[in-house]
Design an enzyme around this catalytic site. Sequence first.
Site, PDB file in Angstrom:
ATOM      1  N   ASP A 105      38.058  42.943  44.503  1.00  0.00           N
ATOM      2  CA  ASP A 105      38.589  44.339  43.792  1.00  0.00           C
ATOM      3  C   ASP A 105      38.188  44.801  42.563  1.00  0.00           C
ATOM      4  O   ASP A 105      38.142  43.161  41.563  1.00  0.00           O
ATOM      5  CB  ASP A 105      40.287  43.817  43.849  1.00  0.00           C
ATOM      6  CG  ASP A 105      40.970  44.396  45.148  1.00  0.00           C
ATOM      7  OD1 ASP A 105      39.889  44.195  46.419  1.00  0.00           O
ATOM      8  OD2 ASP A 105      41.537  43.470  45.682  1.00  0.00           O
TER       9      ASP A 105
HETATM   10  N1  URA Z   1      42.098  39.803  48.655  1.00  0.00           N
HETATM   11  C1  URA Z   1      42.436  40.573  48.081  1.00  0.00           C
HETATM   12  O1  URA Z   1      43.112  41.077  47.527  1.00  0.00           O
HETATM   13  N2  URA Z   1      41.494  41.141  46.427  1.00  0.00           N
HETATM   14  C2  URA Z   1      40.509  40.348  46.451  1.00  0.00           C
HETATM   15  O2  URA Z   1      39.154  40.806  45.259  1.00  0.00           O
HETATM   16  C3  URA Z   1      39.733  39.879  47.010  1.00  0.00           C
HETATM   17  C4  URA Z   1      41.013  38.671  48.618  1.00  0.00           C
END
Ligand code: URA
Length: 240
Positions: A105
Amino acid sequence: MLQRLDKLISSQGTYTRKEAQQLIKEGAVKVDGVTVRDRGFHIDPDVNSVMLNGREFCVEKFVYLMLNKPKGVVSATNDRSQKTVVDLVPDELKKRNLFPAGRLDMTTTGFVLITDDGDFAHRILSPKNHIEKTYEARLAEPVTDEQLKMVADGIVLEDGTECLPAKLRRLEDGENPLVEIKICEGKYHQIKRMFAAAGNGVIELKRTKMGGLILDENLREGECKKLSAEEVALIDTRSE
Ligand code: URA
């Protein structure tokens, strides 16, 4: 396998096809010690040696980079408005077809593998191959053993999506505890949604390891480094 010389030179990401052709025309390229001015000359990179401007030209079929992703960068190849992880790659590799193997993310930091090897990316991301991705999650509230057990047992997300069991370890207790979590899947916002379904929240998330390869602690956020064959093989390590 035989390949056209101009194509081979441009495939390494530093020169465009036109620039490679110009270099060949100028006599800057030698094959097995002999200057070659024919851009359509075919060579086998496993057999023939290539010199460019008097230096050995190493042909790498694929490249594998470890990036320490900062916040605010998108895990994509290109984006109209946002900086992407591929924008952080050194200029001499930018002309290769690089992409991130899996997404973090925008607010997640840590280890992103950037490569042009599609088969490898597919293999390490497929849950059936059991390649663990390890994260450190800073939680919004003190965490109970019950919450950890719910996530460890394979939690059902709020929209009904079923997650495989995860491995959990407490790293720090307190108001905003730090936990380590290992998963083999990569569903959208997976870890945040797993903890939300367990009744907690994630306020910081960092990926620290892919398979058996740990994020290099000397790599600052925004920096990347090329991985050796041994390091790449470590990523491709199945968990038990
Ligand atoms: N899980 C998440 O919630 N975000 C990420 O970036 C990776 C795994």
